[in-house]
Design a protein around this motif. Sequence first.
Motif, PDB file in Angstrom:
ATOM      1  N   GLN A  63      11.835  54.949 108.189  1.00 39.80           N
ATOM      2  CA  GLN A  63      12.674  56.257 108.702  1.00 39.80           C
ATOM      3  C   GLN A  63      13.508  56.644 107.921  1.00 39.80           C
ATOM      4  O   GLN A  63      14.673  55.883 107.651  1.00 39.80           O
ATOM      5  N   ILE A  66      15.001  61.931 108.729  1.00 40.60           N
ATOM      6  CA  ILE A  66      14.442  62.341 109.872  1.00 40.60           C
ATOM      7  C   ILE A  66      12.909  62.248 109.768  1.00 40.60           C
ATOM      8  O   ILE A  66      12.329  63.353 110.400  1.00 40.60           O
ATOM      9  N   ASN A  85      15.092  51.329 109.112  1.00 42.87           N
ATOM     10  CA  ASN A  85      15.846  52.607 109.362  1.00 42.87           C
ATOM     11  C   ASN A  85      17.011  52.958 108.279  1.00 42.87           C
ATOM     12  O   ASN A  85      17.715  52.178 108.330  1.00 42.87           O
ATOM     13  N   ASP A  87      18.181  55.862 108.033  1.00 40.64           N
ATOM     14  CA  ASP A  87      19.017  57.113 108.598  1.00 40.64           C
ATOM     15  C   ASP A  87      20.240  56.757 109.312  1.00 40.64           C
ATOM     16  O   ASP A  87      20.464  55.461 109.681  1.00 40.64           O
ATOM     17  N   HIS A  91      16.706  55.537 115.903  1.00 38.16           N
ATOM     18  CA  HIS A  91      15.143  55.837 115.968  1.00 38.16           C
ATOM     19  C   HIS A  91      14.665  54.938 117.030  1.00 38.16           C
ATOM     20  O   HIS A  91      15.118  53.749 117.154  1.00 38.16           O
ATOM     21  N   HIS A  92      13.606  55.552 117.812  1.00 34.97           N
ATOM     22  CA  HIS A  92      12.695  54.807 118.722  1.00 34.97           C
ATOM     23  C   HIS A  92      11.288  55.118 118.294  1.00 34.97           C
ATOM     24  O   HIS A  92      10.650  55.913 118.328  1.00 34.97           O
ATOM     25  N   CYS A 127       8.853  59.366 117.494  1.00 33.95           N
ATOM     26  CA  CYS A 127      10.065  58.882 117.767  1.00 33.95           C
ATOM     27  C   CYS A 127      10.667  59.703 118.957  1.00 33.95           C
ATOM     28  O   CYS A 127      10.550  61.062 119.071  1.00 33.95           O
ATOM     29  N   HIS A 130      13.637  62.069 118.332  1.00 33.78           N
ATOM     30  CA  HIS A 130      13.359  63.006 117.369  1.00 33.78           C
ATOM     31  C   HIS A 130      12.035  63.718 117.371  1.00 33.78           C
ATOM     32  O   HIS A 130      10.901  63.144 116.721  1.00 33.78           O
ATOM     33  N   MET A 133       9.343  64.133 114.273  1.00 37.01           N
ATOM     34  CA  MET A 133       8.839  63.114 113.721  1.00 37.01           C
ATOM     35  C   MET A 133       7.404  62.685 113.812  1.00 37.01           C
ATOM     36  O   MET A 133       7.050  62.688 115.186  1.00 37.01           O
TER      37      MET A 133
END
Length: 204
Positions: A63, A66, A85, A87, A91-92, A127, A130, A133
């Motif tokens: 990730q 984004i 991740n 970023d 994130h999920h 995600c 977001h 994504m």
Amino acid sequence: MDCLRLVPLALTCLAAPAQAGDLNLKLVDTAGRPVGDAVVTVRPAGGIPPGPIRFSWPTTMVQQNIAFAPHVLVVPVGTTVRFPNKDKVRHHVYSFSKPAKFEIKLFGQDETRSYTFTSTGAVALGCNIHDQMSGFIKVVDTPFAIKSDAAGTARLVGMATGTAQVTIWHPLLKAKDNEIVVNIPIPGSGAASKTVPLTLRSGR
């Protein structure tokens, strides 16, 4: 027959190489433009060779900015994929796809989570934080699998001669399950070359 005479014959049989050929595909849309990120999987006439399946690329989906990178990842069935991740935001990762329904709850920068894919098929990722994504993991059970590059080319080597079943998948392909199947004869040596037009939904 004398045993000593049998030995050279056996050695000759062992030394004879199995016939194998290559496949060169050019994937284009209906306007003739190259199609990247299409997954090509092949089941040769002689079947899938035994043994574990390994590819040369990493089994990681990052990730970053984004976005999922790569946008499409090809992995063998049974693979554990890492989700680092990179970023500054959390994130999920989740999927509602039939081959793998799961969620990885919020994790932050420089943290990594993972998931093991035990069924073949296409897995769409998103995600919850977001909505823009999206990513895809194509889980396969053949060592003859590749993703087309930006030029729309896909090359696979060393397949048994005979008519091979070639499946082409793309997230925007207008077809059942986003894939089509074509039968392509694989030569005993050299390469079979074919241009395959794909009808894609809007969103390229």
